[in-house]
Every structure is written in C-alpha cells, then in structure tokens.
Design a protein around this motif. Structure first.
Motif, PDB file in Angstrom:
ATOM      1  N   SER A 188      -3.089   6.734  16.777  1.00 35.93           N
ATOM      2  CA  SER A 188      -2.619   5.718  17.770  1.00 35.93           C
ATOM      3  C   SER A 188      -3.443   4.455  17.580  1.00 35.93           C
ATOM      4  CB  SER A 188      -2.188   5.966  18.957  1.00 35.93           C
ATOM      5  OG  SER A 188      -1.464   5.251  19.859  1.00 35.93           O
ATOM      6  N   ARG A 191      -3.290   2.607  14.545  1.00 33.57           N
ATOM      7  CA  ARG A 191      -2.098   1.694  14.435  1.00 33.57           C
ATOM      8  C   ARG A 191      -2.282   0.399  15.359  1.00 33.57           C
ATOM      9  NH1 ARG A 191       3.186   2.662  18.163  1.00 33.57           N
ATOM     10  NH2 ARG A 191       4.590   1.222  17.592  1.00 33.57           N
ATOM     11  N   SER A 203      -6.966  -2.917   7.351  1.00 35.56           N
ATOM     12  CA  SER A 203      -5.938  -1.872   7.461  1.00 35.56           C
ATOM     13  C   SER A 203      -5.772  -0.879   6.490  1.00 35.56           C
ATOM     14  CB  SER A 203      -4.470  -2.711   7.675  1.00 35.56           C
ATOM     15  OG  SER A 203      -4.322  -3.239   6.466  1.00 35.56           O
ATOM     16  N   SER A 238       3.843   6.253  17.115  1.00 33.68           N
ATOM     17  CA  SER A 238       2.270   5.901  16.494  1.00 33.68           C
ATOM     18  C   SER A 238       2.358   6.717  15.332  1.00 33.68           C
ATOM     19  CB  SER A 238       1.120   5.964  17.497  1.00 33.68           C
ATOM     20  OG  SER A 238       1.203   4.843  18.202  1.00 33.68           O
ATOM     21  N   VAL A 241       4.543   5.639  12.386  1.00 31.86           N
ATOM     22  CA  VAL A 241       4.384   4.584  11.778  1.00 31.86           C
ATOM     23  C   VAL A 241       3.077   4.530  10.936  1.00 31.86           C
ATOM     24  CG1 VAL A 241       3.286   2.112  12.382  1.00 31.86           C
ATOM     25  CG2 VAL A 241       5.134   3.130  13.910  1.00 31.86           C
ATOM     26  N   MET A 242       2.265   5.603  11.168  1.00 30.18           N
ATOM     27  CA  MET A 242       0.870   5.520  10.307  1.00 30.18           C
ATOM     28  C   MET A 242       1.455   6.457   9.426  1.00 30.18           C
ATOM     29  SD  MET A 242      -0.894   3.443  11.618  1.00 30.18           S
ATOM     30  CE  MET A 242      -2.112   3.485  10.612  1.00 30.18           C
ATOM     31  N   GLU A 245       2.756   4.427   6.740  1.00 28.94           N
ATOM     32  CA  GLU A 245       1.506   3.592   5.950  1.00 28.94           C
ATOM     33  C   GLU A 245       0.925   4.464   4.835  1.00 28.94           C
ATOM     34  OE1 GLU A 245       1.237   0.360   6.320  1.00 28.94           O
ATOM     35  OE2 GLU A 245       3.146   0.475   7.557  1.00 28.94           O
TER      36      GLU A 245
END
Ligand code: SF4
Ligand code: FES
Length: 269
Positions: A188, A191, A203, A238, A241-242, A245
């Motif tokens: 998290s 993120r 990033s 979180s 989302v990651m 990615e």
C-alpha cells in the motif's frame, strides 16, 4: 489517579492472562493478574497498573510485564498485540468492550523480544525494499512541488495514515516468521509513493521491488488485512492496483526484454 478516576473505581476487578517470555529462546507461560476496575480504562492503562504492582493472583511477585507503547492515541503503531485472540491496538482497546479474562499475547508473526514486545524490523525492511520515500536531490528550497488533484489527495491521505503497526501482517495467513512476504502495508505504501507527483519518478523501481520472491505474488487474497487495519486503509484495493502495475510491467518486459533494467526479481510466477 485523579479524583474523578478514584470515584469511578469500584470493588470490581478485571482479570488479565498475560503471556510472559523472558527471552526469545526460552519457553513462555501465562501469568494471571487482577486490577481494580476503572471506568473508561483501556488495556495500556491496566498494564500500567500491573506494572506498579506486579503480583499475580497467586500472590507471587513477578518481574513487571514488558510491552511497547508511546503515543497512547493510535498514532505510533507500537502497541499492537493479540487481545483475546485478535490483533489490535492496546491503547484503544477499551476494557468495557472486552470479555474477561482478557488474554494478552504478543503478535505471532514477529520474533518476541520479551513478554508482549516484538521485533517489527521486517516491516521496516519491507519499506526499504519498496523504497517507501520520495528521494530529494538536496536540502535547498526547491519551491512548491507539482500540484496534486484533490481526488488523488483524498486517496493518498488515507494511505498515508499507515502507522506500521503490523496488524495486517499478523492477520495474514501468508505471512510467517520463516518467509519474507512484504505484506499489505508495504504494498500500500508503494501505491502511495507512486501516486505522489515527485515519487512517480521512481514508480517503476517500486513496481519491480514487488516482483519476485516475497513480493506481491505471495498474496493469497485472504483479505484479512483490511479487516484488522486500525486506520481502515483500503489494503485490498492497494494490492489490486499494484498487482495490475506488476502485470503491466511484466508484459512490457516480455515485449521489450533487451531494454528492461535489472530489478529485484524476475516477475510474478
Ligand atoms: S496498513 Fe493498517 S494494519 Fe497494516 S501496518 Fe499500516 S496501519 Fe497497521
Ligand atoms: S501507543 Fe501508539 S498506537 Fe498505541
């Protein structure tokens, strides 16, 4: 104890079963204590009372109980422990809301230092792994940073309230003392720093740090983390989302293999 507290004291007592362990290498046991009931008391205030007079229910004087606490207002994250079998912050655990006897144990996913105190180094190691900071190139005044959209600010604010307490790791079935899964808190934080307009510059490094052994692929999606987080951080979001990615970067690596920088790992397996 002030007058108001003294008048709130009754003859009622509260019983505690507390895990005692002198040394990480030694076996532990429970000691039982009784403390006078005080309206509005929490677990830490009762531990302080026991510290003043560490005598068990059998009348035996023992070494004072050791625990961690600092802020006493759910900000420092140091007082996380298992209370009646559930991880929570001792400073905000009100006695009136707990069943007796109240059982206090150290978190089990971290090495015990003594009694209720554990070594949470793995959390800080995980923050180092994901580069949980925004690098600066000097201490001179760089002027105002890039503007942030209010919609991003509202997400980032919640993520920034993490107190590194370790509750999410304690509740996670994927975390053991033997493995090095970074856990929900660090994911998290990756993120959070990837959303920061300046932090965005690193990033890809952060996403790469979540690849490989101990990375995001070790998440078993039990979703226990989000249930125990005292700050109600949307940890499952979180992680999702990651994870996205990491998948995007893995696909990019497949198609642009020659250009991929060497990272922490090779990608989710
Ligand atoms: S994410 Fe929540 S439970 Fe995990 S360390 Fe941060 S505050 Fe504690
Ligand atoms: S003492 Fe700081 S969070 Fe409990």
């Amino acid at each position: 104890m002030d007058t108001a507290q003294a008048s709130a004291v009754t003859t009622k007592t509260i019983t505690f079963r507390i895990w005692r362990q002198d040394d990480p290498a030694k076996p532990g046991h429970f000691d039982e204590f009784k403390v006078p009931y005080v309206k509005g008391a929490n677990v830490i205030s009762c531990l302080m009372e026991i510290q003043r007079n560490p005598v068990t229910v059998e009348g035996k004087r023992v070494a004072p109980v050791i625990w961690d606490a600092a802020c006493l207002e759910e900000v420092c994250g140091s007082c996380a422990m298992n209370i009646n079998g559930r991880v929570r912050m001792a400073c905000s655990a009100l006695i009136d809301k707990l069943e007796q006897p109240i059982t206090l144990e150290p978190m089990s996913k971290f090495p015990v230092v003594r009694d209720l105190t554990v070594n949470r180094d793995r959390m800080f190691d995980a923050l180092k792994r994901i580069k949980g900071w925004v690098p600066i190139d000097g201490t001179h005044n760089l002027g105002p940073g890039p503007r942030q959209a209010p919609v991003d600010q509202s997400v980032m604010y919640v993520l920034s309230t993490c107190i590194t307490c370790g509750s999410c790791l304690e509740a996670c079935p994927q975390v053991t003392q033997e493995n090095d899964f970074v856990g929900a808190a660090a994911i998290s934080q990756a993120r959070l720093f990837n959303m920061n307009p300046t932090g965005k510059m690193n990033s890809e490094e952060r996403v790469r740090s979540l690849m490989g052994p101990g990375g995001i692929q070790d998440c078993g999606k039990a979703q226990n983390c989000v249930k125990v987080c005292p700050k109600e951080i949307p940890l499952v979001t979180s992680i999702a989302v990651m994870n996205r990615e990491v998948t995007k970067l893995t696909i990019k690596d497949i198609f642009f293999q020659d250009e991929a920088p060497k990272g922490h790992g090779s990608g989710p397996g």
